[in-house]
Enzyme design. Structure first.
Site, PDB file in Angstrom:
ATOM      1  N   ASN A   6     -10.400  -0.318   0.326  1.00 40.26           N
ATOM      2  CA  ASN A   6      -8.936  -0.261   0.362  1.00 40.26           C
ATOM      3  C   ASN A   6      -8.420  -0.849  -0.955  1.00 40.26           C
ATOM      4  O   ASN A   6      -8.548  -2.054  -1.178  1.00 40.26           O
ATOM      5  CB  ASN A   6      -8.420  -1.054   1.572  1.00 40.26           C
ATOM      6  CG  ASN A   6      -6.895  -1.118   1.651  1.00 40.26           C
ATOM      7  OD1 ASN A   6      -6.204  -0.849   0.671  1.00 40.26           O
ATOM      8  ND2 ASN A   6      -6.390  -1.489   2.812  1.00 40.26           N
ATOM      9  N   HIS A  47      -2.806   6.672   2.630  1.00 42.25           N
ATOM     10  CA  HIS A  47      -3.405   5.483   2.018  1.00 42.25           C
ATOM     11  C   HIS A  47      -4.799   5.283   2.619  1.00 42.25           C
ATOM     12  O   HIS A  47      -4.978   5.354   3.830  1.00 42.25           O
ATOM     13  CB  HIS A  47      -2.499   4.280   2.294  1.00 42.25           C
ATOM     14  CG  HIS A  47      -3.167   2.960   2.087  1.00 42.25           C
ATOM     15  ND1 HIS A  47      -3.875   2.675   0.941  1.00 42.25           N
ATOM     16  CD2 HIS A  47      -3.255   1.868   2.889  1.00 42.25           C
ATOM     17  CE1 HIS A  47      -4.363   1.453   1.047  1.00 42.25           C
ATOM     18  NE2 HIS A  47      -4.005   0.949   2.212  1.00 42.25           N
ATOM     19  N   CYS A  92       0.820  -1.220   0.000  1.00 44.24           N
ATOM     20  CA  CYS A  92       0.000   0.000   0.000  1.00 44.24           C
ATOM     21  C   CYS A  92       0.855   1.272   0.000  1.00 44.24           C
ATOM     22  O   CYS A  92       0.325   2.371  -0.126  1.00 44.24           O
ATOM     23  CB  CYS A  92      -0.963  -0.002   1.181  1.00 44.24           C
ATOM     24  SG  CYS A  92      -1.925  -1.520   1.261  1.00 44.24           S
TER      25      CYS A  92
HETATM   26  C1  LIG Z   1     -10.090  -4.917  10.242  1.00 46.08           C
HETATM   27  C2  LIG Z   1     -10.701  -3.843  11.088  1.00 46.08           C
HETATM   28  C3  LIG Z   1     -11.755  -3.083  10.313  1.00 46.08           C
HETATM   29  C4  LIG Z   1     -11.371  -4.458  12.313  1.00 46.08           C
HETATM   30  O1  LIG Z   1     -11.932  -3.446  13.119  1.00 46.08           O
HETATM   31  P1  LIG Z   1     -11.676  -3.424  14.683  1.00 46.08           P
HETATM   32  O2  LIG Z   1     -12.437  -2.295  15.216  1.00 46.08           O
HETATM   33  O3  LIG Z   1     -10.176  -3.420  14.875  1.00 46.08           O
HETATM   34  O4  LIG Z   1     -12.314  -4.775  15.112  1.00 46.08           O
HETATM   35  P2  LIG Z   1     -11.627  -5.977  15.890  1.00 46.08           P
HETATM   36  O5  LIG Z   1     -10.677  -6.697  14.974  1.00 46.08           O
HETATM   37  O6  LIG Z   1     -11.096  -5.455  17.180  1.00 46.08           O
HETATM   38  O7  LIG Z   1     -12.877  -6.896  16.129  1.00 46.08           O
HETATM   39  C5  LIG Z   1     -13.945  -6.481  16.982  1.00 46.08           C
HETATM   40  C6  LIG Z   1     -15.053  -7.486  16.886  1.00 46.08           C
HETATM   41  O8  LIG Z   1     -15.711  -7.315  15.609  1.00 46.08           O
HETATM   42  C7  LIG Z   1     -15.814  -8.584  14.961  1.00 46.08           C
HETATM   43  N1  LIG Z   1     -15.755  -8.363  13.507  1.00 46.08           N
HETATM   44  C8  LIG Z   1     -14.678  -8.386  12.699  1.00 46.08           C
HETATM   45  N2  LIG Z   1     -15.056  -8.140  11.429  1.00 46.08           N
HETATM   46  C9  LIG Z   1     -16.397  -7.964  11.468  1.00 46.08           C
HETATM   47  C10 LIG Z   1     -17.358  -7.679  10.479  1.00 46.08           C
HETATM   48  N3  LIG Z   1     -17.027  -7.531   9.188  1.00 46.08           N
HETATM   49  N4  LIG Z   1     -18.655  -7.541  10.864  1.00 46.08           N
HETATM   50  C11 LIG Z   1     -19.014  -7.673  12.142  1.00 46.08           C
HETATM   51  N5  LIG Z   1     -18.147  -7.960  13.126  1.00 46.08           N
HETATM   52  C12 LIG Z   1     -16.849  -8.091  12.798  1.00 46.08           C
HETATM   53  C13 LIG Z   1     -14.630  -9.367  15.465  1.00 46.08           C
HETATM   54  O9  LIG Z   1     -14.864 -10.749  15.313  1.00 46.08           O
HETATM   55  C14 LIG Z   1     -14.578  -8.944  16.912  1.00 46.08           C
HETATM   56  O10 LIG Z   1     -15.537  -9.684  17.637  1.00 46.08           O
HETATM   57  P3  LIG Z   1     -15.215 -10.184  19.121  1.00 46.08           P
HETATM   58  O11 LIG Z   1     -15.012  -8.947  19.922  1.00 46.08           O
HETATM   59  O12 LIG Z   1     -16.454 -10.942  19.454  1.00 46.08           O
HETATM   60  O13 LIG Z   1     -13.987 -11.020  18.986  1.00 46.08           O
HETATM   61  C15 LIG Z   1      -9.606  -2.837  11.570  1.00 46.08           C
HETATM   62  O14 LIG Z   1      -8.784  -3.467  12.536  1.00 46.08           O
HETATM   63  C16 LIG Z   1      -8.736  -2.316  10.473  1.00 46.08           C
HETATM   64  O15 LIG Z   1      -9.200  -1.661   9.562  1.00 46.08           O
HETATM   65  N6  LIG Z   1      -7.421  -2.542  10.572  1.00 46.08           N
HETATM   66  C17 LIG Z   1      -6.462  -2.111   9.608  1.00 46.08           C
HETATM   67  C18 LIG Z   1      -6.443  -3.059   8.475  1.00 46.08           C
HETATM   68  C19 LIG Z   1      -5.653  -2.551   7.307  1.00 46.08           C
HETATM   69  O16 LIG Z   1      -5.490  -1.394   7.110  1.00 46.08           O
HETATM   70  N7  LIG Z   1      -5.151  -3.504   6.523  1.00 46.08           N
HETATM   71  C20 LIG Z   1      -4.471  -3.257   5.316  1.00 46.08           C
HETATM   72  C21 LIG Z   1      -3.099  -2.812   5.513  1.00 46.08           C
HETATM   73  S1  LIG Z   1      -2.818  -1.409   4.578  1.00 46.08           S
END
Ligand SMILES: CC(C)(COP(=O)(O)OP(=O)(O)OC[C@H]1O[C@@H](n2cnc3c(N)ncnc32)[C@H](O)[C@@H]1OP(=O)(O)O)[C@@H](O)C(=O)NCCC(=O)NCCS
Length: 336
Positions: free
Chosen positions: A286, A256, A120
Site C-alpha cells: 500500500n 487504491h 490515499c
Molecule cells: C489489516 C488487515 C490486513 C487485517 O486483516 P483481517 O483479515 O481484517 O484481520 P483481523 O484484523 O480481523 O485479524 C485477524 C487475526 O489476525 C491477526 N493478525 C493481524 N495481523 C497479522 C499478521 N501480520 N500476521 C498474522 N496474524 C495477524 C490478528 O491479531 C487477529 O488475531 P486474533 O483473531 O487472534 O485476534 C485488513 O483489515 C486490512 O487490510 N484492512 C484495511 C487496511 C487499510 O486499507 N488501511 C489503509 C487505509 S487506505
C-alpha cells in the site's frame, strides 16, 4: 457530503512515469521481525513485497525520478510545465513543499507548485484539482505526482500495519487538449471517521481523544476494510450513473491498492470480473497516494492499458476521504 459531477473537460493525460526505491522488504523479511508469515500476508492482503526508501532518500527524491522518467519517455520539456501538484502524506519537510523541491530539481522556470494531502485519495484529488486548473485556461501543462515514503512512519513492531505499507512514486502529465478525457468525478469526505486511520503530528488529539503511535501509522484495519468495501463501489456507480454508463462498460477499474481482498470484494459488488482491476500492491504494498499512478504505469508497461479505454480511478483512505475520476485513457505507447 457527496459530490458527483459530469466534466466538460479539456484535460488529457499525455505522459506517465514511476519510480520505486531499490530495497525490497519481503514477507519473509517481515516474518523475521514480527509474528507473521508469508502465507498469512498473501492470503489476507495479496502483498508479497514492498520497496523501502534509503535513510537519506525522501519523497522528493522519488518524485523527481518518476517525473524525469516521464519526461524522457514521452520527450516532454520540463520548461513547459506550468503547475506541479504533489499528493503526499509524507513530505520531506512540512515546508518547503515536495512540489517546490521538484520544481527546483527539474529546473522548471515559472510555475505554481503545491502539495496536497487527501491521504490515499490524494492522487485522484490532485487530478481533479489539476483538471480544474486546465479548465481555467491559465494553465496548459500540469505535472501531477503521487508519492510516499510510508516506511518512515510505519511501526515495524506492529504486525497489523507493517505488512501493508511501502514507498514509491508515480507521475502523470496533464495537458489541455481539444477532446478532454475526464468524464465524471466523485468525492466524499467524512471527517467523523478521522480516528480510523491516522498518524499523529503537531497535535496528538482527535475529537477529544488522544492519538497513539507517536507519529507512526495507527489504524483500525477491520473498520477501514468494511467502510471501503461498501463506499467505493457506491462511488463508482454514482460516477457512471451521472453519465449513463454501466460498470460492465469499464475497461479498467483502478482502486487504491490497499488490499487485494478488498479489491476483489469491490469488484464483486460492481459485478465486474476481478481481472478488470489494475493494482500495484503485489510488489509495492500500500503506497497511499502513489498506488494508483503506480498501477497505471505498470499496466501501460505491460501493454494492458491502451488509448481509448474507459477507466474508473477511485482513491480512498484516511479522512475518511474518497475521490473518483472516470476518464478515457488517451495516452499512446511511450516514445522511448
Ligand atoms: C489489516 C488487515 C490486513 C487485517 O486483516 P483481517 O483479515 O481484517 O484481520 P483481523 O484484523 O480481523 O485479524 C485477524 C487475526 O489476525 C491477526 N493478525 C493481524 N495481523 C497479522 C499478521 N501480520 N500476521 C498474522 N496474524 C495477524 C490478528 O491479531 C487477529 O488475531 P486474533 O483473531 O487472534 O485476534 C485488513 O483489515 C486490512 O487490510 N484492512 C484495511 C487496511 C487499510 O486499507 N488501511 C489503509 C487505509 S487506505
Amino acid at each position: 457530503m457527496i459530490r458527483t459531477n459530469e466534466w466538460k473537460s479539456n484535460a488529457a493525460i499525455t505522459g506517465i512515469g514511476s519510480y520505486v526505491p531499490e530495497r525490497r522488504l519481503t514477507n519473509d523479511d517481515l516474518a523475521a521481525m514480527v509474528d507473521t508469515n508469508d502465507e498469512w500476508i498473501v492470503r489476507r492482503t495479496g502483498i508479497r513485497e514492498r520497496r523501502i526508501a534509503a535513510p537519506d532518500e525522501f519523497s522528493s527524491h522519488l518524485a523527481v525520478k518518476a517525473a524525469q522518467q516521464l519526461l524522457a519517455r514521452y520527450a516532454k520539456e520540463a520548461a513547459d510545465i506550468d503547475a506541479v501538484l504533489v499528493a503526499t502524506t509524507t513530505p520531506d519537510t512540512p515546508f518547503p513543499s515536495v512540489a517546490s523541491r521538484v520544481q527546483r530539481a527539474l529546473g522548471i522556470r515559472a510555475c505554481l507548485a503545491f502539495d496536497l494531502n487527501a491521504a490515499c485519495a490524494g492522487f485522484v484529488a490532485a487530478l481533479q484539482a489539476a483538471g480544474g486548473l486546465l479548465q481555467t485556461g491559465a494553465y496548459r501543462k500540469v505535472l501531477v505526482i503521487g508519492v510516499e515514503t510510508l516506511s518512515k512512519i510505519t511501526d515495524y513492531s506492529d504486525r497489523s500495519t507493517c505488512i501493508l505499507f511501502g514507498d514509491g512514486a508515480g507521475a502523470v502529465l496533464l495537458e489541455s487538449a481539444p477532446e478532454g478525457a475526464f468524464i465524471a468525478s466523485d468525492a466524499m469526505t467524512d471527517g467523523s471517521g478521522g480516528g480510523s486511520v491516522y498518524a499523529a503530528g503537531l497535535s496528538t488529539e482527535w475529537d477529544g481523544q488522544p492519538l497513539a503511535g507517536g507519529g507512526k501509522i495507527v489504524q483500525n484495519g477491520r473498520e477501514v476494510y468494511k467502510w471501503a468495501v461498501s463506499h467505493v463501489p457506491e462511488g463508482v456507480r454514482r460516477m457512471l450513473d451521472k453519465v449513463g454508463l454501466e460498470p460492465r462498460e469499464l475497461d479498467w477499474f483502478v482502486p487504491h491498492s490497499a488490499n487485494l481482498r478488498m479489491i476483489e470484494a469491490m469488484c464483486e459488488r460492481l459485478e465486474l470480473p476481478a481481472e478488470k482491476a489494475l493494482y500495484s500492491l503485489t510488489h509495492y504494498g500500500n503506497t497511499s497516494a502513489a498506488s494508483i499512478p503506480l498501477a497505471l504505469d505498470l499496466a501501460v508497461r505491460e501493454g494492458r492499458l491502451a488509448a481509448g479505454h474507459l477507466v474508473a480511478l477511485y482513491g480512498f483512505g484516511s479522512g475518511l476521504s474518497q475521490a473518483g475520476l472516470l476518464l478515457r485513457w488517451t495516452l499512446k505507447s511511450p516514445q522511448k
